[in-house]
Design an enzyme around this catalytic site. Sequence first.
Site, short mmCIF file in Angstrom:
data_model
loop_
_atom_site.label_atom_id
_atom_site.label_comp_id
_atom_site.label_asym_id
_atom_site.label_seq_id
_atom_site.Cartn_x
_atom_site.Cartn_y
_atom_site.Cartn_z
N CYS A 96 14.19 54.17 73.14
CA CYS A 96 14.16 54.92 71.87
C CYS A 96 15.42 55.77 71.71
O CYS A 96 15.63 56.40 70.68
CB CYS A 96 12.94 55.82 71.79
N CYS A 141 20.92 62.32 71.59
CA CYS A 141 22.00 62.74 70.71
C CYS A 141 22.25 64.24 70.85
O CYS A 141 21.52 64.95 71.53
CB CYS A 141 21.67 62.38 69.26
N CYS A 198 13.93 65.19 67.19
CA CYS A 198 14.49 65.82 68.40
C CYS A 198 13.73 67.11 68.72
O CYS A 198 13.47 67.40 69.89
CB CYS A 198 15.97 66.17 68.20
#
Lengths: 140, 404
Positions: A37, A64, A107
């Site tokens: 993922c 990220c 996130c």
Amino acid sequence: MAYSNKVLDHYNNPRNVGSMDKNDPRVGTGMVGAPECGDVMKLQVKVDPETGVIEDAKFKTFGCGSAIASSSLATEWLKGKTVDQALAIKNTDIVNELSLPPVKIHCSVLAEDAIRAAITDYKTKQTVVTAHDRSHAESR
Amino acid sequence: MKLPIYMDYHATTPMDPRVFEAMRPYFTEMFGNAASRNHAFGWQAEEAVETSRKQIADLIGANAKEIVFTSGATESDNLALKGVAQMYAEKGNHIITAATEHKAILDTCKRLEKEGCRVTYLPVEANGLVDLDRLRAAITDKTILISIMYANNEIGVIQPIAEIGKIAKERGVLFHSDAVQAIGKVPVNVIKDNIDIMSITGHKLYGPKGCGALYVRRRNPRVQITAQMDGGGHERGMRSGTLNVPSIVGLGKACEICRLEMPEESRRMAYLRDKLKDRLLAELDETYINGTMDSRLPNNLNISFAYVEGESLLMGINDVAVSSGSACTSATLEPSYVLKALGAGDDLAHSSIRFGLGRFNTEEEVDYVAQKVIDVVRKLRELSPLYEMAKEGVDLTKVQWSAH
């Protein structure tokens, strides 16, 4: 897409990077996400069993910049909080603090999940330790 | 050395100043409509367009009459596929393409499927190339077109185009190739490569954006396509619309420069690319090249740095413009379908970086980029729980992940 200054700051100077002994009964470890993922967060807390206060927090994140920033911020916030206060941290707090855009909200969700997983792990360990102590006492 | 450094030449190229100079007068004093047949302004524009046609044809081994001007490769791909599907509908309705094609091909095929066509999407091997036996096996008596790109825009692999063209010819099937990444970088010859229809664009070879062409073979066989734009019947009826003369002049000039400088330029690209590759592979462990190096554009490098997520790597090298196959960098939040098609696993797609070198890159820039990437990958691996686990000997494929 432009990153907020706070995301950039956490990315460039991540706080509390590292690992603690996951076998230590005072350490709770949360590992969430999956490599396929594109993000995996490992978050650890070290708790004083007497007071329930988080003495230390560490993280490592594959993901990220926003995922790194979310977990870095989470460790900052966790230190000094009690376990119960830690569970009150919401992903929206992280979104607001870091000004995350909608595509990066996952996130912050992952960071909240990591906090919960770490605390759950700590609590499970404590239960085992307490149960162990009790059975030890009874056998005496 | 000036920052930021541009190393994303597969996305687009800057215009060569020589191209810009050639275009300049056609915006102002030489503004005629190439379709104006009865005055000097029109003749001047027409002459410029015909010069460009010749320059393009010379680069690809075609005849000038076989060049149809379009607005770019997306239009060329649409015109080729839809134009053939409609023109040859009586002959058949089957199209063969590959899973790693550009969206301009894949989405056009999806549209054609809705309109009654049958499309075979060939998988690619781990090296990124189409298997010729699989292609042969896919051809039926209903097959009217094979569309396989010359070189891939992400991994730069060059398909066995001449062999594919030969197979198509033997079976009486037309062969289209989207060659935007290859033209001007490697020798492309429509005769030797047995290509019947080919998409070309200006902005991948140092020409202008918004201008491209479609090569449509006139002999052996004579290819016919149904126009997708109705109007004044320009471009032998295949593409109506007043010609974009300044950009057409630029596209022609860009092709001429490529033809004259390609041998030297491609050697220089390969040298710089190999320097970058060798440096990264020597300094960083668990670093994998996506796609074969044996059949590849000289200016492409696509590398996965295991345990490091692509977008975070881009963030760390923010004075270098490159691309990633990571989901986080795409609008769809899906990792690159091209890398997925190689079968290496989504995690390597998330960790990939595409370097596209070009005419204006210098060796100094390559050295800077290499060092920067090495530093940032090392830093991010220190931050990566996966790298830590791998170093502890944990088999990451056996871990029970909490997918979300």
